[in-house]
Write a protein that holds these residues in place. Structure first.
Motif, PDB file in Angstrom:
ATOM      1  N   THR A   1       0.906  -1.196   0.142  1.00 17.37           N
ATOM      2  CA  THR A   1       0.003  -0.157  -0.147  1.00 17.37           C
ATOM      3  C   THR A   1       0.966   1.212  -0.019  1.00 17.37           C
ATOM      4  O   THR A   1       0.670   2.223  -0.768  1.00 17.37           O
ATOM      5  CB  THR A   1      -0.905   0.117   1.181  1.00 17.37           C
ATOM      6  OG1 THR A   1      -1.890  -1.110   0.951  1.00 17.37           O
ATOM      7  CG2 THR A   1      -1.753   1.062   1.205  1.00 17.37           C
TER       8      THR A   1
ATOM      9  N   SER B   1       1.243   4.080  -2.810  1.00 13.11           N
ATOM     10  CA  SER B   1       0.666   5.411  -2.114  1.00 13.11           C
ATOM     11  C   SER B   1       1.609   6.620  -2.338  1.00 13.11           C
ATOM     12  O   SER B   1       1.341   7.645  -2.747  1.00 13.11           O
ATOM     13  CB  SER B   1       0.067   5.154  -0.892  1.00 13.11           C
ATOM     14  OG  SER B   1      -1.102   4.256  -0.793  1.00 13.11           O
TER      15      SER B   1
ATOM     16  N   LEU C   1       1.007   9.998  -4.537  1.00 13.31           N
ATOM     17  CA  LEU C   1       0.509  11.131  -3.843  1.00 13.31           C
ATOM     18  C   LEU C   1       1.618  12.197  -4.065  1.00 13.31           C
ATOM     19  O   LEU C   1       1.335  13.363  -4.060  1.00 13.31           O
ATOM     20  CB  LEU C   1       0.509  10.951  -2.292  1.00 13.31           C
ATOM     21  CG  LEU C   1      -0.670  10.278  -1.812  1.00 13.31           C
ATOM     22  CD1 LEU C   1      -0.487   9.859  -0.203  1.00 13.31           C
ATOM     23  CD2 LEU C   1      -2.021  10.911  -1.991  1.00 13.31           C
TER      24      LEU C   1
ATOM     25  N   VAL D   1      -7.253   3.846  -8.081  1.00 10.78           N
ATOM     26  CA  VAL D   1      -6.692   2.880  -7.586  1.00 10.78           C
ATOM     27  C   VAL D   1      -7.950   1.645  -7.659  1.00 10.78           C
ATOM     28  O   VAL D   1      -9.040   1.934  -7.166  1.00 10.78           O
ATOM     29  CB  VAL D   1      -6.266   3.023  -6.118  1.00 10.78           C
ATOM     30  CG1 VAL D   1      -5.474   1.630  -5.477  1.00 10.78           C
ATOM     31  CG2 VAL D   1      -5.264   4.013  -6.149  1.00 10.78           C
TER      32      VAL D   1
ATOM     33  N   ILE E   1      -6.475   1.385   2.120  1.00 10.34           N
ATOM     34  CA  ILE E   1      -5.826   2.447   1.177  1.00 10.34           C
ATOM     35  C   ILE E   1      -6.188   3.962   1.275  1.00 10.34           C
ATOM     36  O   ILE E   1      -5.309   4.715   1.378  1.00 10.34           O
ATOM     37  CB  ILE E   1      -6.029   1.872  -0.172  1.00 10.34           C
ATOM     38  CG1 ILE E   1      -5.306   0.372  -0.299  1.00 10.34           C
ATOM     39  CG2 ILE E   1      -5.311   2.834  -1.003  1.00 10.34           C
ATOM     40  CD1 ILE E   1      -5.773  -0.135  -1.812  1.00 10.34           C
ATOM     41  N   CYS E   2      -7.746   3.992   1.197  1.00 11.45           N
ATOM     42  CA  CYS E   2      -7.986   5.562   1.533  1.00 11.45           C
ATOM     43  C   CYS E   2      -7.504   6.096   2.606  1.00 11.45           C
ATOM     44  O   CYS E   2      -7.100   7.157   2.822  1.00 11.45           O
ATOM     45  CB  CYS E   2      -9.515   5.526   1.311  1.00 11.45           C
ATOM     46  SG  CYS E   2     -10.519   7.063   1.250  1.00 11.45           S
TER      47      CYS E   2
ATOM     48  N   GLU F   1      -5.019   5.287   4.476  1.00  8.38           N
ATOM     49  CA  GLU F   1      -3.436   5.219   4.610  1.00  8.38           C
ATOM     50  C   GLU F   1      -3.063   6.559   3.984  1.00  8.38           C
ATOM     51  O   GLU F   1      -2.315   7.234   4.179  1.00  8.38           O
ATOM     52  CB  GLU F   1      -2.894   4.039   3.759  1.00  8.38           C
ATOM     53  CG  GLU F   1      -2.837   2.746   4.816  1.00  8.38           C
ATOM     54  CD  GLU F   1      -2.028   3.168   5.903  1.00  8.38           C
ATOM     55  OE1 GLU F   1      -0.746   3.243   5.814  1.00  8.38           O
ATOM     56  OE2 GLU F   1      -2.419   2.968   6.917  1.00  8.38           O
ATOM     57  N   MET F   2      -3.531   6.935   2.756  1.00  9.38           N
ATOM     58  CA  MET F   2      -3.406   7.701   1.741  1.00  9.38           C
ATOM     59  C   MET F   2      -3.669   9.207   2.586  1.00  9.38           C
ATOM     60  O   MET F   2      -3.072  10.293   2.501  1.00  9.38           O
ATOM     61  CB  MET F   2      -4.263   7.911   0.370  1.00  9.38           C
ATOM     62  CG  MET F   2      -3.632   6.856  -0.741  1.00  9.38           C
ATOM     63  SD  MET F   2      -4.131   7.032  -2.265  1.00  9.38           S
ATOM     64  CE  MET F   2      -3.453   5.673  -2.880  1.00  9.38           C
TER      65      MET F   2
ATOM     66  N   VAL G   1      -8.845  12.413  -1.126  1.00 15.51           N
ATOM     67  CA  VAL G   1      -8.760  11.071  -1.586  1.00 15.51           C
ATOM     68  C   VAL G   1     -10.244  10.527  -0.906  1.00 15.51           C
ATOM     69  O   VAL G   1     -10.864  10.923   0.062  1.00 15.51           O
ATOM     70  CB  VAL G   1      -7.792  10.296  -0.545  1.00 15.51           C
ATOM     71  CG1 VAL G   1      -7.902   9.086  -0.796  1.00 15.51           C
ATOM     72  CG2 VAL G   1      -6.394  10.889  -0.818  1.00 15.51           C
TER      73      VAL G   1
ATOM     74  N   ILE H   1     -10.141   5.759  -4.870  1.00 16.34           N
ATOM     75  CA  ILE H   1      -9.868   3.973  -4.683  1.00 16.34           C
ATOM     76  C   ILE H   1     -11.433   3.609  -4.682  1.00 16.34           C
ATOM     77  O   ILE H   1     -12.303   3.830  -3.997  1.00 16.34           O
ATOM     78  CB  ILE H   1      -9.324   3.824  -3.472  1.00 16.34           C
ATOM     79  CG1 ILE H   1      -8.163   5.071  -3.227  1.00 16.34           C
ATOM     80  CG2 ILE H   1      -8.985   2.375  -3.176  1.00 16.34           C
ATOM     81  CD1 ILE H   1      -8.133   6.164  -2.455  1.00 16.34           C
TER      82      ILE H   1
ATOM     83  N   ASP I   1      -4.177  -2.828  -7.549  1.00 15.35           N
ATOM     84  CA  ASP I   1      -3.889  -3.682  -6.249  1.00 15.35           C
ATOM     85  C   ASP I   1      -4.436  -5.051  -5.956  1.00 15.35           C
ATOM     86  O   ASP I   1      -5.721  -5.026  -6.066  1.00 15.35           O
ATOM     87  CB  ASP I   1      -4.067  -2.524  -4.806  1.00 15.35           C
ATOM     88  CG  ASP I   1      -3.307  -3.253  -3.867  1.00 15.35           C
ATOM     89  OD1 ASP I   1      -2.214  -3.946  -3.816  1.00 15.35           O
ATOM     90  OD2 ASP I   1      -3.850  -2.626  -2.440  1.00 15.35           O
TER      91      ASP I   1
END
Length: 624
Positions: free
Chosen positions: A57, A61, A65, A79, A90-91, A93-94, A105, A130, A156
């Motif tokens: 991830t 990411s 970014l 994504v 993932i969202c 984490e970003m 995001v 995502i 992913d």
């Protein structure tokens, strides 16, 4: 590759480096070392092959970014993720990585209102989206999702999207992205369909393959209990009864299993929640909050529902049956025994799954210990000791609040004041434990009776009692199949319920399935099943330990077998060349676990021999 550099050495924006430092990250993983600098500084297509849980991830990411233009209000990156849990992870984490820059995001996925997501897309105007393939495609077809300005597309867990039947959706989504873009793909495995996707949709990609780590973990003790199928729920309860403390996840193969087991555990006094695909996001969030706060200490879920869950300090992982994909076993048990802590992985298996257990041992290079379920005496003792502990807490609370008794206590006290202490204790014991004790006494032994092994690992009549038969099927992923598609096709043509088709193993060019023994004739009678213009054939597989004398009558004149298979269960020898199936099915079938050599040209991967048993087995294809 060793961790010779730190995140501070990466060519990233200061805002990203600050966010990484804020989170306490210092050394990147192998896939991060390989991917982040390359993708951050270059406009290239990319393929990264690495196991789940290796930091993929952050590997995409951070460079993604880094490339986002804050002044551009359009969607600049898409994504794709196989599940909503992973999309949300993932969202999140970003968002954490972009906290000092506020890149917008948003995640989109099925199972929740599309109207709300449409409103949020229009209101938020995200720069990164995502999503799961189905919902993304729906939004594209409605004209809501505009990808004209997107310059990066990320796939992913690409192999998971393939297995879940999303590959055609993925291809259609990629066709909506601008021609001038970069496509990044991350996948744990590279089956032919994924290689085909790379060939047709990526432009001379940079390829990074991270060597698989040892699949076992020395901090995890692995053990299993073999029980008869109808006692699976009771076996889980007895295992939990024998534990002094636990905080863990129980994995099931199906949503129905997850629901039924959760109900059973709650009825038996084990506070449990379940996580499954039918839950909306609000209830999923509530469930995860309860579990992380240890309001409930058991979570029952399927592999798909568990994707994206990251919970530390789990003491136990319990497999309610083995997963279809053996590597999923590794992902499951890897959720315990983290950060130097000790963990326990327990598998409750049916006898018919024993061969898969041996495959897991070979794959993980770790021994899975055979255990007997706790004895009735031990379970009763543990039950009483837990109750004593609870009573001690109640006694302490009562002693601290002597004056808080309701006036009705006097009525209760007067009624039983003539009971002596011994009789009162017996009444309490009977009232509290009678039902539980009787339930234990009804079925004192749940363990399946394992048969004795012969010398040098040969099995006398099979290593275990099995009530299922395993079939080799001559179609696989390269025929455009998913596990669900294969099961549904077989169920439709045989009238066997889909849930009774178990242990499906989907390979590139062939597959394996299991059905209850009494359905053997139904499967063998199939003649007109066509999948993508290919005639589907079934062959009884010896992989599950069948074979030996079956005592049946003659079944000659069946299918043709070219090539040869020498040997039988105890090493036997024999031949079948073109023509009949070779004698009676009651004779030795040339199956077994003798030495194998690739010879012959049977379309089923080797011929079935008849005759005497005294040599090695040779086949054109190793079904294992």
């Amino acid at each position: 590759m060793e961790n010779t550099i730190s995140f501070a050495d990466f060519p990233l924006k200061e805002t990203l480096l600050t966010a990484i430092e804020d989170r306490g990250f210092e050394n990147p993983t192998e896939i991060q070392q390989a991917a982040v600098p390359l993708l951050a500084e270059n406009d290239v297509d990319f393929v990264g092959q690495a196991q789940t849980g290796t930091g993929k991830t952050a590997a995409f990411s951070l460079p993604l970014l880094n490339k986002i233009d804050g002044e551009n209000k359009n969607i600049q990156a898409l994504v794709l993720s196989p599940t909503r849990e992973l999309a949300n992870q993932i969202c999140e984490e970003m968002r954490k990585f972009s906290i000092h820059e506020r890149v917008r995001v948003m995640s989109v996925y099925g199972g929740t209102s599309i109207d709300n997501q449409v409103r949020n897309l229009k209101k938020l105007k995200p720069q990164v989206v995502i999503g799961t393939p189905g919902r993304v495609l729906d939004l594209l077809k409605r004209g809501i999702l505009k990808l004209d300005s997107a310059k990066i597309g990320v796939l992913d867990e690409a192999d998971e999207m393939l297995d879940m039947g999303f590959i055609d959706d993925v291809k259609e989504i990629l066709s909506h992205l601008p021609e001038k873009k970069n496509t990044w793909m991350f996948s744990a495995t590279m089956p032919p369909a994924i290689l085909d996707l790379i060939k047709n949709y990526l432009n001379e990609p940079e390829v990074i393959k991270i060597k698989k780590k040892t699949l076992s973990n020395e901090n995890i003790t692995q053990k299993y209990y073999a029980v008869r199928p109808r006692y699976m729920n009771e076996a889980v309860c007895r295992v939990l009864d024998s534990l002094e403390d636990y905080y863990g996840i129980i994995f099931t193969r199906t949503k129905l299993d997850a629901k039924n087991l959760t109900d059973e555990l709650n009825d038996r006094g084990f506070p449990t929640d379940s996580l499954h695909g039918d839950m909306d996001q609000r209830h999923r969030d509530i469930t995860m909050k309860r579990f992380k706060q240890k309001t409930v200490k058991l979570l029952v879920c399927t592999d798909v529902a568990a994707r994206g869950i990251d919970v530390d300090h789990l003491t136990h992982v319990i497999n309610y049956g083995l997963p279809q994909d053996l590597e999923s076993y590794v992902h499951r048990i890897g959720r315990t025994g983290r950060a130097g802590q000790k963990g326990i992985a327990i598998s409750i298996v049916e006898p018919s799954e024993m061969y898969k257990l041996r495959q897991v041992e070979r794959m993980t290079k770790a021994q899975i210990l055979s255990e007997k379920l706790p004895s009735i005496e031990l379970l009763k003792d543990a039950m009483v000791r837990r109750s004593i502990s609870k009573f001690e807490d109640v006694i302490t609370a009562v002693e601290g609040n002597k004056d808080d008794m309701d006036a009705s206590f006097d009525v209760f006290k007067d009624e039983f004041e003539d009971l002596d202490a011994d009789k009162l204790l017996k009444v309490m014991y009977t009232y509290i434990f009678k039902d539980s004790m009787e339930k234990l006494d009804e079925t004192p032994v749940l363990d399946a009776q394992m048969r004795e092994r012969g010398p040098k690992g040969n099995k006398k009549g099979g290593a275990f009692e099995s009530n299922h038969i395993r079939f080799f099927v001559n179609v696989g992923r390269e025929d455009g199949l998913t596990i669900k598609g294969l099961v549904n096709n077989i169920s439709e043509v045989t009238n066997i319920e889909a849930r009774k088709i178990k242990n499906v193993s989907l390979k590139d060019r062939f597959s394996f399935i299991e059905v209850p023994n009494h359905y053997e004739d139904k499967v063998m009678a199939v003649r007109d099943l066509m999948i993508n213009d290919r005639n589907v054939k079934f062959e009884v597989s010896n992989e599950a330990g069948r074979g030996g004398s079956r005592g049946g009558g003659s079944r000659s004149g069946g299918r043709n077998f070219r090539g040869r298979r020498d040997g039988g269960r105890d090493g036997g020898r024999g031949e079948s060349r073109g023509g009949s199936r070779g004698g009676s099915r009651g004779g030795n079938r040339g199956g077994g676990y003798g030495n194998r050599e690739g010879r012959g040209n049977s379309r089923f991967g080797g011929n079935r021999s008849s005759g005497n048993s005294n040599g090695n087995r040779k086949s054109s294809y190793d079904h294992n």
